[in-house]
Design an enzyme around this catalytic site. Structure first.
Site, PDB file in Angstrom:
ATOM      1  N   GLY A 268       5.666  -2.590   4.984  1.00 11.21           N
ATOM      2  CA  GLY A 268       5.988  -2.295   6.436  1.00 11.21           C
ATOM      3  C   GLY A 268       7.062  -2.882   7.064  1.00 11.21           C
ATOM      4  O   GLY A 268       7.661  -3.464   6.318  1.00 11.21           O
TER       5      GLY A 268
ATOM      6  N   GLY B  27      10.065  -3.873   4.648  1.00 12.09           N
ATOM      7  CA  GLY B  27       9.838  -3.987   3.101  1.00 12.09           C
ATOM      8  C   GLY B  27       8.856  -2.906   2.689  1.00 12.09           C
ATOM      9  O   GLY B  27       8.812  -1.932   3.547  1.00 12.09           O
ATOM     10  N   GLY B  28       8.481  -2.847   1.653  1.00 13.65           N
ATOM     11  CA  GLY B  28       7.761  -1.849   0.957  1.00 13.65           C
ATOM     12  C   GLY B  28       6.318  -1.611   1.711  1.00 13.65           C
ATOM     13  O   GLY B  28       5.777  -0.540   1.577  1.00 13.65           O
TER      14      GLY B  28
ATOM     15  N   GLY C 289      12.707  -7.445   9.733  1.00 16.42           N
ATOM     16  CA  GLY C 289      12.854  -7.038   8.533  1.00 16.42           C
ATOM     17  C   GLY C 289      12.051  -5.883   8.090  1.00 16.42           C
ATOM     18  O   GLY C 289      11.163  -5.656   8.771  1.00 16.42           O
TER      19      GLY C 289
ATOM     20  N   VAL D 247       8.658  -5.648  10.315  1.00 17.23           N
ATOM     21  CA  VAL D 247       8.309  -6.993  10.966  1.00 17.23           C
ATOM     22  C   VAL D 247       9.240  -6.918  12.261  1.00 17.23           C
ATOM     23  O   VAL D 247      10.489  -6.959  12.129  1.00 17.23           O
ATOM     24  CB  VAL D 247       8.185  -8.059  10.171  1.00 17.23           C
ATOM     25  CG1 VAL D 247       7.841  -9.463  10.956  1.00 17.23           C
ATOM     26  CG2 VAL D 247       7.345  -8.055   8.982  1.00 17.23           C
TER      27      VAL D 247
ATOM     28  N   LYS E 188       3.619  -7.307  12.726  1.00 18.71           N
ATOM     29  CA  LYS E 188       4.022  -6.518  11.447  1.00 18.71           C
ATOM     30  C   LYS E 188       3.294  -5.303  11.660  1.00 18.71           C
ATOM     31  O   LYS E 188       2.082  -5.434  11.789  1.00 18.71           O
ATOM     32  CB  LYS E 188       3.458  -7.358  10.280  1.00 18.71           C
ATOM     33  CG  LYS E 188       3.607  -6.707   8.936  1.00 18.71           C
ATOM     34  CD  LYS E 188       3.286  -7.601   7.693  1.00 18.71           C
ATOM     35  CE  LYS E 188       3.683  -6.765   6.386  1.00 18.71           C
ATOM     36  NZ  LYS E 188       3.334  -7.737   5.244  1.00 18.71           N
TER      37      LYS E 188
ATOM     38  N   ASP F 197       3.596 -12.230  -4.832  1.00 15.80           N
ATOM     39  CA  ASP F 197       5.061 -11.729  -4.337  1.00 15.80           C
ATOM     40  C   ASP F 197       5.843 -12.728  -3.732  1.00 15.80           C
ATOM     41  O   ASP F 197       6.690 -12.617  -2.914  1.00 15.80           O
ATOM     42  CB  ASP F 197       4.953 -10.528  -3.488  1.00 15.80           C
ATOM     43  CG  ASP F 197       6.285  -9.640  -3.332  1.00 15.80           C
ATOM     44  OD1 ASP F 197       6.978  -9.642  -4.305  1.00 15.80           O
ATOM     45  OD2 ASP F 197       6.282  -9.102  -2.535  1.00 15.80           O
TER      46      ASP F 197
END
Length: 240
Positions: free
Chosen positions: A50, A47-48, A45, A52, A67, A174
Site C-alpha cells: 500500500g 510499497g508492496g 512512500g 502511506v 496508510k 520484514d
C-alpha cells in the site's frame, strides 16, 4: 499537566474502543468519520502492501501517517473471535495498542490510532514520529556509515524491540532499512519500527515454510535457496 494527562487518557480510551467496534459500522459511516477527524497531505512512500501519506489529526494537529491498503494487497489474514477474516497487520497493531494503552510515542513499534474499513481498502491511521527518517536516509545523512557508538545504540534498541515483539508472539518478518525509523529530535537516536504488513502471530514449535519479505534483505541461507530455485526454473524453461 494533570488536565492534559486526563485528556490524553480519555482520547486513548476512545481510540481503543473505536478500534474494537470498527467492524460494526457501515463503510459510509467509517468514511465520514475518517474525513471528519483527519487531514491527508503528501505521500511519504509506497510499497508492496500500500501507500502511506503524511497527515494530521484535525482536533489537535497531531502528526499521523495514513496508510491506504487495497483489499487485494492484504496478503496475510487471521480469524478473529467471531471467525471473521481480518488483516493480520490490523490485528497485530490493535493487539499492541490494547496491551500498551497510552503507548503513543513510547513503544518501539509506532502506535495504531485508528483503522477504517472502506470496502475496497483499509485505512490505518498511525502515529508519525517527527522529526524522523528511515535508517537508510539516516546513514546517508551521516556519511553512509555510522560510528560504532551510534551503531551499538541503534542495534541494541532494535534487538530489544524485536525481543519484546517475540514475547508477545509477534514476528515482523520484514525488518529492513526502510521499515526502521530513527527519531532525530535528540542527541541519542531512537528506533521506531513501522510496516507490519507481512507480520504474523508466532506459535511455539510451528514450522514456517513460506518466505515473506524482501529476499535481498534475508539471511544468506534464504538467498541461497532463492537463487537455487530461480536457476532450476530457468533450466526447466530452457529444456521446454
Amino acid at each position: 499537566m494533570a488536565k492534559e494527562g486526563r485528556g490524553r487518557q480519555q482520547r486513548v480510551t476512545q481510540e481503543k474502543k473505536r478500534n474494537v467496534d470498527q467492524d460494526k459500522k457501515s463503510v459510509a459511516d467509517q468514511k465520514r468519520e475518517f474525513q471528519a477527524r483527519y487531514a491527508e497531505e503528501h505521500q511519504l512512500g509506497e510499497g508492496g502492501c500500500g501507500a502511506v501519506f503524511a497527515g494530521y489529526r484535525i482536533e489537535d494537529r497531531f502528526p499521523v501517517a495514513i496508510k491506504h491498503i487495497p483489499k487485494n494487497k492484504v496478503y496475510c489474514k487471521v480469524a478473529d473471535e467471531s471467525g471473521k477474516k481480518l488483516s493480520v497487520e490490523v490485528a497485530i497493531m490493535v493487539k499492541l495498542a490494547g496491551e500498551a494503552e497510552g503507548s503513543v510515542g513510547i513503544s518501539a513499534p509506532v502506535s495504531l490510532l485508528e483503522w477504517f474499513d472502506l470496502g475496497k481498502e483499509l485505512i490505518l491511521v498511525l502515529e508519525r514520529p517527527v522529526p524522523a527518517v528511515d535508517l537508510q536516509k539516516y546513514k546517508a545523512e551521516n556519511g553512509r556509515t555510522l560510528t560504532e557508538d551510534k551503531a551499538k545504540v541503534i542495534l541494541k534498541q532494535l534487538v530489544d524491540a524485536v525481543k519484546e515483539l517475540e514475547d508477545k508472539h509477534i514476528f515482523h518478518r520484514d525488518i529492513k532499512g526502510q521499515n526502521i525509523l530513527i527519531e532525530t529530535g535528540s542527541d541519542v537516536p531512537r528506533v521506531r519500527i513501522i510496516d507490519f504488513g507481512l507480520s504474523c502471530f508466532v506459535k511455539q514449535r510451528s514450522l514456517y515454510r513460506i518466505f515473506y519479505g524482501n529476499i535481498f534483505c534475508s539471511c544468506f541461507s534464504q538467498m541461497e535457496q532463492f537463487v537455487s530455485f530461480v536457476l532450476e526454473e530457468i533450466a526447466i524453461v530452457s529444456v521446454c
